[in-house]
Design an enzyme around this catalytic site. Sequence first.
Site, PDB file in Angstrom:
ATOM      1  N   LYS A  35     -14.101   1.204  -2.930  1.00 10.82           N
ATOM      2  CA  LYS A  35     -14.946   1.637  -1.814  1.00 10.82           C
ATOM      3  C   LYS A  35     -16.202   2.332  -2.339  1.00 10.82           C
ATOM      4  O   LYS A  35     -17.324   2.035  -1.909  1.00 10.82           O
ATOM      5  CB  LYS A  35     -14.168   2.593  -0.898  1.00 10.82           C
ATOM      6  CG  LYS A  35     -13.098   1.906  -0.059  1.00 10.82           C
ATOM      7  CD  LYS A  35     -12.427   2.883   0.898  1.00 10.82           C
ATOM      8  CE  LYS A  35     -11.393   2.163   1.767  1.00 10.82           C
ATOM      9  NZ  LYS A  35     -10.696   3.068   2.712  1.00 10.82           N
ATOM     10  N   HIS A  46       8.726 -26.245   1.185  1.00  6.59           N
ATOM     11  CA  HIS A  46       8.051 -27.396   0.562  1.00  6.59           C
ATOM     12  C   HIS A  46       6.846 -26.943  -0.246  1.00  6.59           C
ATOM     13  O   HIS A  46       5.950 -27.730  -0.523  1.00  6.59           O
ATOM     14  CB  HIS A  46       7.656 -28.387   1.666  1.00  6.59           C
ATOM     15  CG  HIS A  46       8.830 -28.815   2.492  1.00  6.59           C
ATOM     16  ND1 HIS A  46       9.641 -29.864   2.154  1.00  6.59           N
ATOM     17  CD2 HIS A  46       9.371 -28.262   3.605  1.00  6.59           C
ATOM     18  CE1 HIS A  46      10.627 -29.973   3.035  1.00  6.59           C
ATOM     19  NE2 HIS A  46      10.484 -29.011   3.942  1.00  6.59           N
ATOM     20  N   GLU A  58       0.824  -1.212   0.000  1.00  7.25           N
ATOM     21  CA  GLU A  58       0.000   0.000   0.000  1.00  7.25           C
ATOM     22  C   GLU A  58       0.861   1.266   0.000  1.00  7.25           C
ATOM     23  O   GLU A  58       0.436   2.317  -0.453  1.00  7.25           O
ATOM     24  CB  GLU A  58      -0.926  -0.011   1.222  1.00  7.25           C
ATOM     25  CG  GLU A  58      -2.277   0.597   0.949  1.00  7.25           C
ATOM     26  CD  GLU A  58      -3.287   0.346   2.059  1.00  7.25           C
ATOM     27  OE1 GLU A  58      -2.965   0.592   3.235  1.00  7.25           O
ATOM     28  OE2 GLU A  58      -4.399  -0.072   1.734  1.00  7.25           O
TER      29      GLU A  58
HETATM   30  O1  LIG Z   1      -8.357   2.233   9.959  1.00  9.58           O
HETATM   31  P1  LIG Z   1      -9.364   2.443   8.845  1.00  9.58           P
HETATM   32  O2  LIG Z   1      -9.572   3.872   8.501  1.00  9.58           O
HETATM   33  O3  LIG Z   1     -10.643   1.711   9.110  1.00  9.58           O
HETATM   34  O4  LIG Z   1      -8.718   1.816   7.514  1.00  9.58           O
HETATM   35  C1  LIG Z   1      -8.456   0.439   7.480  1.00  9.58           C
HETATM   36  C2  LIG Z   1      -7.529   0.160   6.332  1.00  9.58           C
HETATM   37  O5  LIG Z   1      -8.134   0.556   5.088  1.00  9.58           O
HETATM   38  C3  LIG Z   1      -7.195   1.306   4.318  1.00  9.58           C
HETATM   39  O6  LIG Z   1      -7.488   2.673   4.456  1.00  9.58           O
HETATM   40  C4  LIG Z   1      -7.265   0.910   2.852  1.00  9.58           C
HETATM   41  O7  LIG Z   1      -8.576   0.924   2.442  1.00  9.58           O
HETATM   42  C5  LIG Z   1      -5.847   0.989   4.923  1.00  9.58           C
HETATM   43  O8  LIG Z   1      -4.862   1.937   4.602  1.00  9.58           O
HETATM   44  C6  LIG Z   1      -6.197   0.940   6.382  1.00  9.58           C
HETATM   45  O9  LIG Z   1      -5.207   0.296   7.169  1.00  9.58           O
END
Ligand SMILES: O=P(O)(O)OC[C@H]1O[C@](O)(CO)[C@@H](O)[C@@H]1O
Length: 476
Positions: free
Chosen positions: A445, A331, A302
């Site tokens: 999202k 393995h 990321e």
């Molecule tokens: O802590 P949050 O804001 O729920 O995000 C959870 C995870 O989702 C992300 O934002 C990626 O969608 C990550 O960077 C982060 O660790």
Amino acid sequence: MRYEQLPWQEQMKLRVDFNHMMTEFVGQEEGFTREHIEALAGKIQAAHGSMVEKSNAGGMAWRQLPFNQATVVEEILQKAEEIRSWAEAFVVLGIGGSALGPLAVQTALNHLHYNELPGEKRGGPRFYVLDNVDPERVAALFDIIDPAQTVFNVISKSGSTAETMAQFMIVYDLLRQRIGADYAKHIIATTDAVKGNLIKLAQEEGFSAFIIPAGVGGRYSELSPVGLLPAAVCGIDIKELLAGAAYMERLCQQADVFRNPAYMLGVLQYLAMRRGKNISVMMPYAEGLKYFADWYAQLWAESLGKRTNNQGEEIFAGQTPVKALGTTDQHSQVQLYVEGPFDKVVTFLGVENYRQEVTIPRVCQDLPGIAFLGGHTLGELIKAEQFATEYALMKAQRLNFTITLPEINPFTVGQLIQLLEIQTAFVGELLDINAFDQPGVEEGKNATYALLGRPGYEAKKQELAARPEKKPEYLL
Ligand SMILES: O=P(O)(O)OC[C@H]1O[C@](O)(CO)[C@@H](O)[C@@H]1O
């Protein structure tokens, strides 16, 4: 004081062996020599300068976590003691950096069958991390915990991640129905001080909240309350964890750039990337460090997997992390690493002294093919296998290096976290990208919100409805 001028006791307690990275393998296509490093001197100095500049501007607040949390650490220890006095289970609701760090540290520093230990041996509540919305997994957890005896730590930096908030809503409703008015003591929020829904809920509903400091992103948050509360609840020495991270941070501040272990690990990965090694295998030779490979996969993917650099140029940067485990994946994956494409770097996480030892008894002595194992210990066997795998990779001219912990303990685990976070951020500077955002996850999202009818996402819903029907080739 320069790193090498530090007394030997103060020098890095983690040892980094560049098995086949910096060694002068003249004639070996895959080796790097000091000249390769020195040719990057200007870029390394510039990247260092940028790290210092961003740190001074508060942009890398996670680097200060080992030093600036004394008050919140005491609050965490107090809350942990209260939870340990009555709760039978402690459940983290979170995902990505809000879950992988707690899981990695718990696995490293607690009994490998912690939840199965009898209560008096365990000393604290059973520990679970719920980092998915698979209905079977969520339902299964509620088959084995009693919500009335459970504390749920909802961890979300944004306070809006669909998976975590969906889990929260299920728990919130269940607790209020099952327990009524004083349900609030069963929920603790770990979130941003002002942003998102979670802090608002905590304030309105009166459940405890711990704050993830500004400038500390999810994948860099393990040494914030995100990781410290779950660790403390499970009896882990969080002051030692922070002390190890502080040691590594100071070491990296004091060493000059060419002696900075985090920087040098980063430079070698950068060189490897430039040579087309677009896969980075993290292979701990310790079950306790197994989930460090998962935590590192997010940190590395990321942070570095970015379409454009800071100049807006499309570079499609990054290296694909692969989780492996020694000796187990000798393995299953090592065949590929030794004979497959020259497209990967392998990082071994080794352990000098395992915390337990088991001797192989001298039995089956009439079978020479296995009799030789008798009398050796499993620690000798796993270390021999690790060395043998390093050797096989080196002989096949495959880039690999080893980070060795003297022992897995809170101090060395804290060092390892800080080391790998600084390494990652430094590679981000070498690549001239933003290692602290994750724009690539927004599309998914938004599509999720649209599909579930979130207000304001109607246009996205129409876009999705117009999408060409996904027809796998074989169905055409
Ligand atoms: O802590 P949050 O804001 O729920 O995000 C959870 C995870 O989702 C992300 O934002 C990626 O969608 C990550 O960077 C982060 O660790």
